[in-house]
Design a protein around this motif. Structure first.
Motif, PDB file in Angstrom:
ATOM      1  N   ALA A 127       0.840  -1.198   0.000  1.00 45.61           N
ATOM      2  CA  ALA A 127       0.000   0.000   0.000  1.00 45.61           C
ATOM      3  C   ALA A 127       0.876   1.250   0.000  1.00 45.61           C
ATOM      4  N   PRO A 128       0.418   2.319  -0.649  1.00 43.26           N
ATOM      5  CA  PRO A 128       1.219   3.552  -0.688  1.00 43.26           C
ATOM      6  C   PRO A 128       1.579   4.042   0.712  1.00 43.26           C
ATOM      7  N   HIS A 129       2.832   4.418   0.882  1.00 46.70           N
ATOM      8  CA  HIS A 129       3.312   4.924   2.167  1.00 46.70           C
ATOM      9  C   HIS A 129       4.503   5.832   1.901  1.00 46.70           C
ATOM     10  N   ASP A 130       4.817   6.680   2.859  1.00 45.32           N
ATOM     11  CA  ASP A 130       5.973   7.554   2.705  1.00 45.32           C
ATOM     12  C   ASP A 130       7.258   6.745   2.868  1.00 45.32           C
ATOM     13  N   PRO A 131       8.290   7.067   2.090  1.00 43.08           N
ATOM     14  CA  PRO A 131       9.563   6.346   2.226  1.00 43.08           C
ATOM     15  C   PRO A 131      10.223   6.634   3.566  1.00 43.08           C
ATOM     16  N   GLU A 132      11.061   5.718   3.991  1.00 43.95           N
ATOM     17  CA  GLU A 132      11.804   5.913   5.232  1.00 43.95           C
ATOM     18  C   GLU A 132      12.726   7.119   5.078  1.00 43.95           C
ATOM     19  N   PRO A 133      12.619   8.087   5.984  1.00 47.28           N
ATOM     20  CA  PRO A 133      13.460   9.286   5.837  1.00 47.28           C
ATOM     21  C   PRO A 133      14.913   8.994   6.166  1.00 47.28           C
ATOM     22  N   GLU A 134      15.784   9.702   5.482  1.00 46.75           N
ATOM     23  CA  GLU A 134      17.203   9.661   5.788  1.00 46.75           C
ATOM     24  C   GLU A 134      17.618  11.023   6.322  1.00 46.75           C
ATOM     25  N   GLU A 135      18.735  11.062   7.005  1.00 51.84           N
ATOM     26  CA  GLU A 135      19.182  12.314   7.614  1.00 51.84           C
ATOM     27  C   GLU A 135      19.325  13.398   6.548  1.00 51.84           C
ATOM     28  N   GLY A 136      18.730  14.541   6.816  1.00 52.00           N
ATOM     29  CA  GLY A 136      18.805  15.656   5.885  1.00 52.00           C
ATOM     30  C   GLY A 136      17.688  15.697   4.868  1.00 52.00           C
TER      31      GLY A 136
END
Length: 298
Positions: A127-136
């Motif tokens: 299901a659509p989801h936001d990607p895992e954030p990376e620093e910055g």
């Protein structure tokens, strides 16, 4: 807003963001970001919409391609091949198949999230989801909440009035005021030339008048004729019968009008209210002048 959501069955695989299979984008929909056509949710004008995406407001504009990567994460890929995106949107709007596959060299940026609500999802993916954030990383793009009211919701509301013009107009009588037989709908209309009370200080003992905000919006629109606003603040598009549909925005207000008819105004200070403006004696000239200065789709 330009573009339409496509069904999951029609989702097509576009070129990879960086050329790898793992990062291939499954395209769901696309919209234009040009001076004459941009998602109004992003700003009152074209430079503001570009700034919301950290883009330079180039005159040629951009295409925004919304899709999912192989893990199902939401991405907005920004390309400078505006013609390609325009052809894809036109094809989808006509119910035709079109595989939108931008060349990697046309990719300007890839931003996490979607700025607009997308009803469909790519088949055979999570299901659509936001990607895992990376620093910055910047915060993921997201459509505005429907539970609150502010500039983005006001502009989206004005877009909806433009799309549903006939339904809104049917609630008015021939003078552009609310039909007395209509139980639900906006309040009483006002003549665009009415200036009474616009310069008086507000008396806290007087009842609140939402048309104070309407008069302010109309005054600012007249000011646009003397000092042009940022590009995209006033936009003109096709309307039936040889008329033009005008969309204009400013600080705290949005206007929708047909050049051969009346207008509606939405205000930040009047949540979810659509305020009609009678054609009167001065509105026709104002709309004609605004149409002459407005940007138009090419």
């Amino acid at each position: 807003m330009g573009g339409t959501d496509r069904t999951a069955e029609n989702a097509a695989e576009a070129g990879g963001i960086d050329g790898t299979d793992d990062d291939a984008l499954y395209v769901l929909t696309a919209v234009l970001l040009t001076p004459a056509q941009f998602p109004s949710v992003l700003g009152d004008d074209y430079p503001a919409a570009c700034a919301a995406l950290d883009l330079e407001p180039y005159a040629e504009g951009y295409g925004l391609v919304l899709g999912q990567d192989g893990a199902g994460a939401r991405w907005t890929v920004i390309v400078d091949d505006v013609s390609l995106v325009a052809v894809a949107i036109a094809s989808w709007d006509c119910g035709m198949e079109y595989e939108l596959s931008p060349d990697e060299r046309s990719v300007v940026a890839a931003l996490p999230g979607w700025p607009l609500a997308v009803a469909s999802a790519a088949p055979d993916l999570p299901a659509p989801h936001d990607p895992e954030p990376e620093e910055g990383d910047r915060a993921p793009l997201a459509p505005p909440s429907a539970d609150t009211w502010g500039p983005a919701q006001r502009r989206l509301g004005a877009d909806e009035v433009a799309l549903q013009w006939a339904a809104w107009r049917s609630q008015m009588d021939d003078e552009g005021t609310v039909d007395s037989d209509t139980e639900a709908g906006p309040g009483t209309g006002t003549d665009a030339g009415t200036d009474a009370g616009s310069d008086r200080p507000h008396d806290p003992q007087e009842p609140h008048d939402p048309y104070d905000g309407v008069r302010r919006a109309l005054a600012e629109l007249r000011g646009y004729l003397e000092e042009p606003p940022p590009v995209g603040r006033v936009r003109s598009s096709f309307a039936a019968g040889g008329a033009r549909m005008l969309r204009a925005d400013g600080p705290g207000w949005s206007l929708v009008a047909r050049t051969d008819d009346m207008a509606f105004v939405l205000l930040d200070d009047e949540p979810r209210e659509v305020l009609p403006v009678a054609r009167g004696t001065k509105l026709p000239a104002l709309l004609e002048a605004l149409d002459a200065m407005a940007v138009r789709p090419s």
